[in-house]
Write an enzyme that holds these catalytic residues in place. Structure first.
Site: not given
Ligand code: GDP
Ligand code: IMO
Ligand code: MG
Length: 430
Positions: A13, A16, A40-41, A228
């Site tokens: 988180d 990225k 989750g991006h 990650q």
């Protein structure tokens, strides 16, 4: 061939998604190569916020070919849900997305196993997984006999294979269940559902390894999107409080098939502070007002699971380790705006373990648990900085803070981010 990769240097988180979206302008191909829907991006574009789990963050630029490579584990329902969500937002997903036929598939038993395995038998702290079946799917990949790859879904014998694996998994799950076992999984139902998924995904499924090796031969510009963070790497992270894939720099070639020597630039992404979701030690965590201040200002709640993220001061011992581990050339310091209005800031410059000062990141979790951070205190800045667009225009104390991080981590800072928007980004040229 200028291949660039974007790697998180903390526990995930790090923002990225925002950097991948920005760098996508200069690339033709964007590749997700590890993890799955545990990621989750977030990409903010045109005043809208998009959350992506499996589809590369390059999907918003029409010239870009997006690739989900062999190292990713795929939950077809999540992937199709994401394709539908983007289509509803007028973001077309067609030939611009290809998916590896070698990628492993997540099945209902993986979710069950994730639920049943996330408690440590000795009653210790749970890993606190995202419950997306990630670990169990990678475990089956390594174990081989109960694994299914995307390409298998289009071959004769797929139905038989589902029947055989479901029978085996029902035995395993019944043995794992304590108390009243859940209803056994129904092979016919699973087959019907996955055959439908396979049909919907078929036009996207190709040999992406061959595609990427051709792209290398023809000098196409490739951007690798890490998922990650390096401290969650299965081999080099804070084991066992990690994910089940190689999320540090070494994972790029394993997960994509592109040899490491073609990755010519590594951008390491860091938050200006530390966050962690799930279990495991986090030496600089602040379970106090400071932690809450960061959580509130940074909106630090999980993109995937909505869990409050654990927040704390910047840990330069950890970041220096991961910047070296992941072969970082240049840093992007994200969410600097979140630290405004704190009178003073702390940076962890070393650990004290059993009375000894240590600057090498410990390899064993028990040592990390005993690590007491040694802090350097630096002055904070009062002013909000979300409107600043040039590094020189930042308050001097904010600049000094970034410079100090750079010095401690041992890498130059190329990007500073002061908000989620594309515009809230500064490129540092000096
Ligand atoms: P990822 O998993 O590394 O892509 O990061 P996430 O999307 O899970 O979390 C990063 C969060 O920070 C997202 O909500 C972004 O929109 C947000 N964000 C990105 N950059 C900045 C920034 O510089 N400042 C602030 N305040 N938020 C940011
Ligand atoms: P992005 O790509 C933050 C964490 C989980 C848990 C551990 C293992 O958005 O940075 P898993 O479900 O992978 O078996 O969970 O890893 N984790 C993440 N934390 N960001 C992520 O992805 C993460 N992916 C997994 O919280 O502690
Ligand atoms: Mg995330």
């Amino acid at each position: 061939m200028p291949g660039t990769c974007v790697i998180g240097l903390q526990w995930g988180d790090e923002a990225k998604g925002k950097i991948v979206d920005l760098l996508t302008q200069q690339h033709e191909i964007v590749v997700r190569y590890s993890g799955g829907a545990n990621a989750g991006h977030t990409v903010v574009t045109g005043g809208k916020t998009y959350k992506l789990s499996l589809i590369p963050s390059g999907i918003f630029r029409s010239h870009v070919q997006c690739v989900i490579a062999s190292g990713v584990v795929i939950n077809p329902a999540s992937l199709l849900g994401e394709i539908d969500y983007l289509a509803a937002e007028n973001v077309p997903v067609g030939e611009n997305l290809i998916i590896s036929d070698r990628a492993h598939v997540i099945f209902p038993w993986h979710f069950e196993e994730d639920r049943l395995m996330d408690v440590t038998p000795s009653g210790g702290e749970a890993i606190g997984t995202t419950m997306r079946g990630i670990g169990p799917c990678y475990r089956d990949k390594v174990g081989r006999s109960l694994a299914v790859r995307l390409g298998d879904m289009y071959r004769d014998g797929f139905r038989d294979r589902i029947e055989a694996i479901t029978a085996e998994k029902n035995r395993v799950l019944a043995a794992m269940e304590k108390g009243s076992p859940a209803k056994p999984l129904d092979a016919a139902e699973i087959y019907t559902q996955y055959a439908q998924y396979a049909e919907r995904l078929q036009s996207h499924v190709v040999d992406t390894t061959a595609y990427l090796l051709d792209a290398v031969d023809t000098d196409r510009r490739i951007l690798f999107e890490g998922a990650q963070g390096s401290l969650l790497d299965i081999d080099h992270g804070t084991f066992p409080y990690v994910t089940s894939s190689n999320s540090s720099g070494g994972g790029v070639s394993i997960g994509s098939g592109v040899p490491g020597r073609f990755v010519t630039k590594v951008v390491g992404i860091l938050k200006a502070y530390t966050t962690r979701v799930g279990g495991g030690p986090c030496p600089t965590e602040q379970e106090n007002e400071t932690g809450q201040h960061i959580r509130d200002r940074g909106n630090e709640y999980g993109t995937v699971t909505k869990r409050p993220r654990r927040c704390g001061w910047f840990d330069a011992v950890a970041a220096r380790y991961t910047a070296r581990l992941s072969g970082v050339d240049e840093l992007a310091v994200m969410l600097l705006d979140v630290l405004a209005a704190l009178p003073e800031l702390k940076i962890c410059v070393a650990y004290e373990i059993d009375g000894k000062r240590v600057t090498d990141f410990p390899s064993h979790i028990d040592d990390l648990r005993r690590a007491v951070p040694v802090y350097e205190t630096v002055p904070g800045w009062e002013e909000e900085i979300t409107e600043v667009r040039r590094f020189e225009d930042l308050p001097v104390k904010a600049r000094q803070y970034v410079d100090r991080l750079s010095e401690l981590v041992g890498r130059r800072v190329g990007v500073v981010s002061v908000g989620p928007d594309r515009e809230q980004t500064m490129f540092v040229t000096s």
